[in-house]
Motif scaffolding. Structure first.
Motif, short mmCIF file in Angstrom:
data_model
loop_
_atom_site.label_atom_id
_atom_site.label_comp_id
_atom_site.label_asym_id
_atom_site.label_seq_id
_atom_site.Cartn_x
_atom_site.Cartn_y
_atom_site.Cartn_z
N SER A 1 0.82 -1.22 0.00
CA SER A 1 0.00 0.00 0.00
C SER A 1 0.85 1.26 0.00
O SER A 1 0.65 2.17 -0.81
N ILE A 2 1.82 1.31 0.91
CA ILE A 2 2.59 2.55 1.06
C ILE A 2 3.49 2.78 -0.16
O ILE A 2 3.72 3.92 -0.56
N THR A 3 3.97 1.70 -0.77
CA THR A 3 4.81 1.86 -1.96
C THR A 3 3.99 2.39 -3.13
O THR A 3 4.40 3.32 -3.83
N ALA A 4 2.81 1.80 -3.34
CA ALA A 4 1.95 2.28 -4.43
C ALA A 4 1.47 3.70 -4.16
O ALA A 4 1.42 4.53 -5.08
N ALA A 5 1.13 4.01 -2.91
CA ALA A 5 0.66 5.36 -2.58
C ALA A 5 1.75 6.40 -2.81
O ALA A 5 1.48 7.51 -3.27
N THR A 6 2.99 6.03 -2.52
CA THR A 6 4.11 6.94 -2.77
C THR A 6 4.23 7.21 -4.27
O THR A 6 4.40 8.36 -4.70
N GLY A 7 4.13 6.15 -5.08
CA GLY A 7 4.20 6.32 -6.53
C GLY A 7 3.09 7.20 -7.06
O GLY A 7 3.31 8.04 -7.95
N ALA B 1 13.98 5.97 -4.97
CA ALA B 1 14.21 5.04 -6.08
C ALA B 1 13.35 5.41 -7.28
O ALA B 1 13.80 5.34 -8.44
N MET B 2 12.12 5.81 -7.02
CA MET B 2 11.22 6.20 -8.11
C MET B 2 11.70 7.48 -8.79
O MET B 2 11.74 7.57 -10.02
N VAL B 3 12.08 8.48 -7.99
CA VAL B 3 12.53 9.75 -8.55
C VAL B 3 13.82 9.57 -9.33
O VAL B 3 14.01 10.12 -10.42
N GLY B 4 14.74 8.77 -8.78
CA GLY B 4 16.04 8.59 -9.40
C GLY B 4 16.09 7.51 -10.46
O GLY B 4 17.08 7.38 -11.18
N GLY B 5 15.00 6.70 -10.55
CA GLY B 5 14.96 5.64 -11.53
C GLY B 5 15.85 4.45 -11.21
O GLY B 5 16.18 3.64 -12.08
N ALA C 1 0.08 -5.42 -11.22
CA ALA C 1 0.00 -6.23 -12.44
C ALA C 1 0.27 -5.38 -13.68
O ALA C 1 0.93 -5.84 -14.63
N GLN C 2 -0.20 -4.15 -13.66
CA GLN C 2 0.03 -3.25 -14.79
C GLN C 2 1.53 -2.96 -14.94
O GLN C 2 2.06 -2.98 -16.06
N ALA C 3 2.20 -2.71 -13.83
CA ALA C 3 3.65 -2.45 -13.89
C ALA C 3 4.40 -3.70 -14.37
O ALA C 3 5.34 -3.61 -15.15
N SER C 4 3.96 -4.87 -13.92
CA SER C 4 4.60 -6.12 -14.34
C SER C 4 4.41 -6.34 -15.83
O SER C 4 5.35 -6.72 -16.54
N ALA C 5 3.19 -6.12 -16.31
CA ALA C 5 2.89 -6.33 -17.73
C ALA C 5 3.70 -5.39 -18.62
O ALA C 5 3.97 -5.71 -19.78
N GLY D 1 5.59 2.60 -9.39
CA GLY D 1 5.38 3.99 -9.73
C GLY D 1 5.20 4.22 -11.22
O GLY D 1 4.56 5.20 -11.64
N THR D 2 5.73 3.32 -12.05
CA THR D 2 5.58 3.47 -13.50
C THR D 2 4.13 3.33 -13.94
O THR D 2 3.76 3.83 -15.00
N ALA D 3 3.33 2.65 -13.14
CA ALA D 3 1.92 2.41 -13.53
C ALA D 3 1.09 3.69 -13.45
O ALA D 3 -0.03 3.73 -13.97
N PHE D 4 1.63 4.73 -12.80
CA PHE D 4 0.87 5.98 -12.64
C PHE D 4 1.24 7.02 -13.69
O PHE D 4 0.67 8.12 -13.71
N ARG D 5 2.20 6.69 -14.55
CA ARG D 5 2.58 7.64 -15.57
C ARG D 5 1.46 7.81 -16.58
O ARG D 5 0.69 6.89 -16.87
N ARG D 6 1.40 8.98 -17.16
CA ARG D 6 0.34 9.29 -18.13
C ARG D 6 0.39 8.34 -19.31
O ARG D 6 -0.65 7.88 -19.80
#
Length: 285
Positions: A175-181, A217-221, A261-265, A277-282
């Motif tokens: 939860s907290i990881t996805a919420a951060t993303g 990690a998300m910000v820096g990739g 699952a979206q990020a994995s796919a 975090g990539t799953a929230f990109r436009r």
């Protein structure tokens, strides 16, 4: 002692045990993953049965129920009678029941010590261990738990209580990881430097060190796996099964399952869970 399973977590805890002065035998189905531990002082076994032949403690650090079952079927009858088997693999409620049944079949003394933490803490010996089982048996493996963990929480005297606590804890991690993303993506989408979100929560009542770790990690990739995204996806499935069987709503878990699952796919399954975090990109919608 013996460590069965030398993936990301197993290799880390094996090295922590060696630093703690334990004599360690390791085994892995993929021998190439076990071989490097010889350089750290471990004895590398070629078969699970041989690995446990002289063990006082056997630590199971495997991926899923099938892997644990395979190992117990292959080696369950080969350890000394007084050996304690420590189940540290996240296999869920039903999987744990299967493991308990196999332990009874082979006359194995079994306890749990779920590992709360990722690659870094495993290598540093600073995991939080979620232990369960008869108190007198757990007392016998305290030196092992102390070598790989900074603290141990005893969840109960029943094998399965540690699993229950691990599932609750991993629901929080997911939860907290996805919420951060999501929050970083909102900030970025509205034209801000996403780092400003992490700066804003720092030191407040809503702050979390984990948000900063995964947020950085998300910000820096930097998505080198500390805890692989597909591993957490597996756990989310186990958490959902447990919640449904207990009559707990899975509304949030279902949403988490979809976003991971979206990020994995999109090809991020082997990367760190921060890749959610990539799953929230436009462009991911």
């Amino acid at each position: 002692m013996t460590v069965l399973g030398t993936g990301t977590m197993g290799a880390g805890v094996a090295r922590s045990l060696l630093r703690g002065g334990h004599r360690v035998t390791v085994w892995n189905r993929n021998a190439d993953k076990a071989r490097p531990l010889a350089d750290d002082g471990a004895t590398v076994a070629t078969a699970a049965a041989g690995a446990v032949a002289d063990a006082e403690v056997v630590l199971l650090t495997l991926f899923d129920t099938d892997a644990v079952v395979d190992v117990l079927e292959a080696a369950g009858g080969d350890a000394p009678e007084g050996a304690v088997w420590v189940q540290a693999s996240t296999v869920g409620v039903a999987g744990t029941e299967t493991v308990v049944q196999l332990a009874e079949k082979y006359g194995i003394t079994l306890v749990e010590a779920m590992m709360l933490g990722t690659k870094g803490p495993a290598e540093q010996g600073t995991l939080t261990m979620l232990a369960a089982g008869p108190a007198d048996v757990l007392d016998r493996v305290v030196p092992v738990l102390d070598a790989i963990g900074a603290k141990t929480v005893r969840a109960g005297d029943r094998v399965g209580d540690g699993t229950a606590l691990k599932l609750a804890a991993n629901a929080w991690i997911a939860s907290i990881t996805a919420a951060t993303g999501q929050s970083l993506a909102i900030a970025r989408g509205l034209g801000l430097d996403p780092q400003l979100f992490l700066d804003a929560i720092q030191g407040t009542a809503s702050d979390s060190p984990y948000a900063h770790t995964k947020g950085a990690a998300m910000v820096g990739g930097d998505l080198a796996p500390q805890f692989a995204l597909d591993g957490l996806r597996k756990d989310i499935g186990l958490i959902g099964e447990a919640a449904r069987s207990a009559g707990v709503s899975t509304t949030l878990l279902d949403a988490l399952d979809r976003v991971y699952a979206q990020a994995s796919a999109a090809g991020h399954g082997a990367e760190d869970i921060a890749a959610v975090g990539t799953a929230f990109r436009r462009d991911a919608q």
